[in-house]
Design a protein around this motif. Structure first.
Motif, PDB file in Angstrom:
ATOM      1  N   ASP A 178       0.830  -1.205   0.000  1.00  0.00           N
ATOM      2  CA  ASP A 178       0.000   0.000   0.000  1.00  0.00           C
ATOM      3  C   ASP A 178       0.865   1.255   0.000  1.00  0.00           C
ATOM      4  OD1 ASP A 178      -2.244  -1.580   0.029  1.00  0.00           O
ATOM      5  OD2 ASP A 178      -2.636  -1.304   2.188  1.00  0.00           O
ATOM      6  N   LEU A 179       1.940   1.244   0.773  1.00  0.00           N
ATOM      7  CA  LEU A 179       2.843   2.389   0.826  1.00  0.00           C
ATOM      8  C   LEU A 179       3.513   2.624  -0.525  1.00  0.00           C
ATOM      9  CD1 LEU A 179       4.239   4.593   2.513  1.00  0.00           C
ATOM     10  CD2 LEU A 179       5.990   2.893   3.054  1.00  0.00           C
ATOM     11  N   GLN A 180       3.943   1.545  -1.178  1.00  0.00           N
ATOM     12  CA  GLN A 180       4.567   1.691  -2.492  1.00  0.00           C
ATOM     13  C   GLN A 180       3.568   2.207  -3.524  1.00  0.00           C
ATOM     14  OE1 GLN A 180       6.163  -2.224  -3.076  1.00  0.00           O
ATOM     15  NE2 GLN A 180       8.107  -1.732  -2.088  1.00  0.00           N
ATOM     16  N   ALA A 181       2.317   1.772  -3.434  1.00  0.00           N
ATOM     17  CA  ALA A 181       1.289   2.269  -4.348  1.00  0.00           C
ATOM     18  C   ALA A 181       1.030   3.751  -4.101  1.00  0.00           C
ATOM     19  CB  ALA A 181      -0.001   1.472  -4.187  1.00  0.00           C
ATOM     20  N   THR A 182       0.999   4.155  -2.845  1.00  0.00           N
ATOM     21  CA  THR A 182       0.784   5.563  -2.513  1.00  0.00           C
ATOM     22  C   THR A 182       1.957   6.410  -2.979  1.00  0.00           C
ATOM     23  OG1 THR A 182      -0.533   4.941  -0.602  1.00  0.00           O
ATOM     24  CG2 THR A 182       0.301   7.180  -0.647  1.00  0.00           C
ATOM     25  N   ILE A 183       3.169   5.916  -2.799  1.00  0.00           N
ATOM     26  CA  ILE A 183       4.355   6.658  -3.246  1.00  0.00           C
ATOM     27  C   ILE A 183       4.328   6.818  -4.762  1.00  0.00           C
ATOM     28  CG2 ILE A 183       6.864   6.485  -3.509  1.00  0.00           C
ATOM     29  CD1 ILE A 183       6.932   5.312  -0.679  1.00  0.00           C
ATOM     30  N   ALA A 184       3.931   5.773  -5.473  1.00  0.00           N
ATOM     31  CA  ALA A 184       3.837   5.872  -6.930  1.00  0.00           C
ATOM     32  C   ALA A 184       2.758   6.862  -7.337  1.00  0.00           C
ATOM     33  CB  ALA A 184       3.560   4.511  -7.535  1.00  0.00           C
ATOM     34  N   GLU A 185       1.669   6.916  -6.575  1.00  0.00           N
ATOM     35  CA  GLU A 185       0.566   7.823  -6.897  1.00  0.00           C
ATOM     36  C   GLU A 185       0.915   9.265  -6.571  1.00  0.00           C
ATOM     37  OE1 GLU A 185      -4.148   8.327  -5.799  1.00  0.00           O
ATOM     38  OE2 GLU A 185      -3.098   6.494  -5.268  1.00  0.00           O
ATOM     39  N   VAL A 186       1.764   9.461  -5.573  1.00  0.00           N
ATOM     40  CA  VAL A 186       2.122  10.805  -5.131  1.00  0.00           C
ATOM     41  C   VAL A 186       3.157  11.448  -6.052  1.00  0.00           C
ATOM     42  CG1 VAL A 186       3.248  12.033  -3.217  1.00  0.00           C
ATOM     43  CG2 VAL A 186       1.481  10.410  -2.739  1.00  0.00           C
ATOM     44  N   SER A 187       3.660  10.715  -6.976  1.00  0.00           N
ATOM     45  CA  SER A 187       4.657  11.267  -7.891  1.00  0.00           C
ATOM     46  C   SER A 187       4.158  12.577  -8.498  1.00  0.00           C
ATOM     47  CB  SER A 187       4.943  10.262  -9.011  1.00  0.00           C
ATOM     48  OG  SER A 187       5.735  10.857  -9.997  1.00  0.00           O
ATOM     49  N   ALA A 188       4.993  13.596  -8.454  1.00  0.00           N
ATOM     50  CA  ALA A 188       4.591  14.930  -8.922  1.00  0.00           C
ATOM     51  C   ALA A 188       4.312  14.959 -10.422  1.00  0.00           C
ATOM     52  CB  ALA A 188       5.674  15.942  -8.581  1.00  0.00           C
ATOM     53  N   ASP A 189       4.864  14.034 -11.164  1.00  0.00           N
ATOM     54  CA  ASP A 189       4.642  14.011 -12.608  1.00  0.00           C
ATOM     55  C   ASP A 189       3.366  13.267 -12.983  1.00  0.00           C
ATOM     56  OD1 ASP A 189       7.034  15.334 -12.853  1.00  0.00           O
ATOM     57  OD2 ASP A 189       8.186  13.485 -13.081  1.00  0.00           O
ATOM     58  N   ASN A 190       2.708  12.684 -12.013  1.00  0.00           N
ATOM     59  CA  ASN A 190       1.527  11.868 -12.269  1.00  0.00           C
ATOM     60  C   ASN A 190       0.274  12.732 -12.165  1.00  0.00           C
ATOM     61  OD1 ASN A 190      -0.295   9.848 -12.608  1.00  0.00           O
ATOM     62  ND2 ASN A 190       0.150   8.799 -10.690  1.00  0.00           N
ATOM     63  N   TRP A 191      -0.204  13.224 -13.297  1.00  0.00           N
ATOM     64  CA  TRP A 191      -1.404  14.055 -13.325  1.00  0.00           C
ATOM     65  C   TRP A 191      -2.550  13.311 -13.974  1.00  0.00           C
ATOM     66  CZ3 TRP A 191       0.727  19.410 -15.225  1.00  0.00           C
ATOM     67  CH2 TRP A 191       1.515  19.943 -14.229  1.00  0.00           C
ATOM     68  N   SER A 192      -2.555  11.995 -13.867  1.00  0.00           N
ATOM     69  CA  SER A 192      -3.619  11.217 -14.493  1.00  0.00           C
ATOM     70  C   SER A 192      -4.933  11.437 -13.752  1.00  0.00           C
ATOM     71  CB  SER A 192      -3.260   9.732 -14.500  1.00  0.00           C
ATOM     72  OG  SER A 192      -3.167   9.251 -13.188  1.00  0.00           O
ATOM     73  N   ALA A 193      -6.026  11.109 -14.402  1.00  0.00           N
ATOM     74  CA  ALA A 193      -7.357  11.384 -13.857  1.00  0.00           C
ATOM     75  C   ALA A 193      -7.649  10.578 -12.597  1.00  0.00           C
ATOM     76  CB  ALA A 193      -8.416  11.096 -14.916  1.00  0.00           C
TER      77      ALA A 193
END
Length: 130
Positions: free
Chosen positions: A48-63
């Protein structure tokens, strides 16, 4: 314990030793099972932490990113533009599109009659009339 000492014990003493060994076996089994359950739980937390870290990426502006509005607003602030002419780059346009989508998502959630829109009534503490 040697077999001669074991044979010398009466039935009650043998029962006590056997129950102690049985209890140790049960406790060991329960402890190992608990450790395995805790390891599975920790593994799930890590995933879950790794998924959150991947989602928090500043370049990730997906919907589907929960943090896209935050990072788009942060990038807009860091752009520090003073006029619309400075916001013509493709990256700035993408950022403005994301901010417009966020605005469209957030405005319906704001109640029409919010506490900030109500007039404030000050009631002065008046001394008691005697």
């Amino acid at each position: 314990m040697s077999t001669r000492k074991w044979k010398g014990l009466n039935v009650q003493q043998k029962a006590i030793y056997a129950s102690a060994i049985f209890n140790f076996g049960v406790l060991s089994f329960v402890w190992v099972k608990r450790q395995m359950r805790m390891a599975d739980k920790e593994q799930k937390e890590v995933e879950d932490l790794q998924a959150t870290i991947a989602e928090v990426s500043a370049d990730n502006w997906s919907a589907n990113s929960k943090y896209r509005c935050f990072f788009a607003a942060q990038q807009y602030y860091l752009l520090n533009s003073s006029s619309p002419e400075e916001e013509t780059s493709p990256e700035a346009q993408k950022m403005l599109d994301v901010l417009a989508q966020c605005r469209e998502e957030l405005y319906p959630k704001i109640p029409k009659d919010s506490p900030a829109s109500r007039p404030v009534q000050f009631t002065a503490m008046m001394p008691a009339q005697t």
